[in-house]
Design a protein around this motif. Structure first.
Motif, PDB file in Angstrom:
ATOM      1  N   GLU A   1      -3.987   7.250  -0.660  1.00  0.00           N
ATOM      2  CA  GLU A   1      -4.747   8.466  -0.924  1.00  0.00           C
ATOM      3  C   GLU A   1      -3.977   9.498  -1.738  1.00  0.00           C
ATOM      4  O   GLU A   1      -4.578  10.249  -2.520  1.00  0.00           O
ATOM      5  N   LEU A   2      -2.652   9.547  -1.597  1.00  0.00           N
ATOM      6  CA  LEU A   2      -1.909  10.687  -2.123  1.00  0.00           C
ATOM      7  C   LEU A   2      -0.438  10.338  -2.327  1.00  0.00           C
ATOM      8  O   LEU A   2       0.088   9.424  -1.689  1.00  0.00           O
TER       9      LEU A   2
ATOM     10  N   ILE B   1       0.799  -1.225   0.000  1.00  0.00           N
ATOM     11  CA  ILE B   1       0.000   0.000   0.000  1.00  0.00           C
ATOM     12  C   ILE B   1       0.835   1.281   0.000  1.00  0.00           C
ATOM     13  O   ILE B   1       0.331   2.342  -0.352  1.00  0.00           O
ATOM     14  N   ASN B   2       2.101   1.205   0.396  1.00  0.00           N
ATOM     15  CA  ASN B   2       2.923   2.408   0.512  1.00  0.00           C
ATOM     16  C   ASN B   2       4.249   2.262  -0.223  1.00  0.00           C
ATOM     17  O   ASN B   2       4.778   1.155  -0.364  1.00  0.00           O
ATOM     18  N   ASP B   3       4.783   3.421  -0.653  1.00  0.00           N
ATOM     19  CA  ASP B   3       6.127   3.494  -1.207  1.00  0.00           C
ATOM     20  C   ASP B   3       6.840   4.687  -0.595  1.00  0.00           C
ATOM     21  O   ASP B   3       6.235   5.738  -0.359  1.00  0.00           O
ATOM     22  N   ASP B   4       8.142   4.515  -0.354  1.00  0.00           N
ATOM     23  CA  ASP B   4       8.975   5.580   0.178  1.00  0.00           C
ATOM     24  C   ASP B   4      10.290   5.556  -0.592  1.00  0.00           C
ATOM     25  O   ASP B   4      11.092   4.637  -0.435  1.00  0.00           O
ATOM     26  N   ILE B   5      10.501   6.563  -1.451  1.00  0.00           N
ATOM     27  CA  ILE B   5      11.685   6.619  -2.309  1.00  0.00           C
ATOM     28  C   ILE B   5      12.478   7.876  -2.010  1.00  0.00           C
ATOM     29  O   ILE B   5      11.925   8.978  -1.979  1.00  0.00           O
TER      30      ILE B   5
ATOM     31  N   VAL C   1       5.012  19.073  -2.085  1.00  0.00           N
ATOM     32  CA  VAL C   1       3.945  19.173  -3.079  1.00  0.00           C
ATOM     33  C   VAL C   1       3.287  17.803  -3.182  1.00  0.00           C
ATOM     34  O   VAL C   1       3.916  16.776  -2.941  1.00  0.00           O
ATOM     35  N   SER C   2       2.002  17.793  -3.555  1.00  0.00           N
ATOM     36  CA  SER C   2       1.254  16.538  -3.605  1.00  0.00           C
ATOM     37  C   SER C   2       0.466  16.432  -4.899  1.00  0.00           C
ATOM     38  O   SER C   2       0.142  17.433  -5.545  1.00  0.00           O
ATOM     39  N   ALA C   3       0.162  15.189  -5.285  1.00  0.00           N
ATOM     40  CA  ALA C   3      -0.655  14.916  -6.460  1.00  0.00           C
ATOM     41  C   ALA C   3      -1.300  13.549  -6.281  1.00  0.00           C
ATOM     42  O   ALA C   3      -0.982  12.812  -5.342  1.00  0.00           O
ATOM     43  N   ALA C   4      -2.199  13.219  -7.188  1.00  0.00           N
ATOM     44  CA  ALA C   4      -2.903  11.942  -7.079  1.00  0.00           C
ATOM     45  C   ALA C   4      -2.031  10.763  -7.487  1.00  0.00           C
ATOM     46  O   ALA C   4      -2.284   9.632  -7.079  1.00  0.00           O
ATOM     47  N   ASP C   5      -0.980  11.013  -8.304  1.00  0.00           N
ATOM     48  CA  ASP C   5      -0.112   9.925  -8.750  1.00  0.00           C
ATOM     49  C   ASP C   5       1.318  10.426  -8.895  1.00  0.00           C
ATOM     50  O   ASP C   5       1.570  11.626  -9.083  1.00  0.00           O
ATOM     51  N   ALA C   6       2.259   9.478  -8.817  1.00  0.00           N
ATOM     52  CA  ALA C   6       3.682   9.825  -8.858  1.00  0.00           C
ATOM     53  C   ALA C   6       4.115  10.283 -10.236  1.00  0.00           C
ATOM     54  O   ALA C   6       5.028  11.110 -10.368  1.00  0.00           O
TER      55      ALA C   6
END
Length: 204
Positions: free
Chosen positions: A98-99, A76-80, A110-115
């Protein structure tokens, strides 16, 4: 008339044999290789999370980026974290259901719906994070596949999926898994290379 039909039939067979032996033709996997492929995919299906260290290189629109990365992934999560060749952190990318949030070297968030959208806008190149978790361990995603090639050992070597042409190289044994440590991804506008130097964790 029968002789003419026989000649036509022989000509058709010759054409089909020629097509089968053409340089671009890819033979079907034999039964043994298919079994190896199925066993390989079954083993990869057990991987739910991983942590890796490696290097990344990007070329797009006459510009480029090269450096190192650390990546922690679970279902469910990614951290790069991306670093320059000198070791300074360029960006941190965190993905949740979610984000997706990117923090640059100045601490700006900054945030967006997809990477893909986020990295294109703020790094100048598109990181295909939605598929990269599967591709990095040598398996296709659930999306439609345009073309795919497996070698005789049942390992994925070439994949055309989601607008990317992907080449998998230099497989190595990592515990119970055979994983690629060099992956090349090409789209219409971007070339990306990922070199995995160390797998820190492979769990289910």
């Amino acid at each position: 008339m029968q002789a003419m039909r026989a000649l036509c039939l022989l000509g058709l067979v010759a054409v089909l044999v020629g097509c089968a032996n053409a340089p671009g033709a890819k033979p079907e996997l034999g039964a043994a290789s298919q079994k190896l492929r199925d066993q390989h995919l079954q083993s990869l299906a057990a991987i739910r999370q991983f942590s890796l260290q490696g290097r990344i290189g990007v070329q797009t629109n006459g510009k480029g980026f090269s450096g190192s990365l650390q990546w922690q992934h679970n279902s469910i999560n990614d951290d790069i974290s991306l670093y320059s060749p000198l070791g300074s952190q360029v960006a941190s990318i965190k993905k949740t259901p979610e984000l997706v949030t990117l923090e640059d070297s100045n601490g700006k968030n900054v945030s967006a719906a997809d990477a893909e959208t986020l990295t294109q806008e703020f790094l100048g190149w598109r990181l295909p994070l939605s598929g990269l978790a599967d591709w990095s361990i040598g398996r296709p995603t659930q999306s439609p596949i345009q073309s795919i090639i497996w070698n005789e050992q049942g390992l994925l070597t070439n994949l055309d999926q989601d607008g990317w042409k992907i080449e998998f190289q230099n497989y190595e044994q990592q515990g119970a898994y055979m994983l690629p440590n060099k992956i090349s991804l090409k789209s219409d506008k971007l070339n990306l290379k990922l070199l995995v130097e160390k797998w820190n964790k492979l769990d289910y």
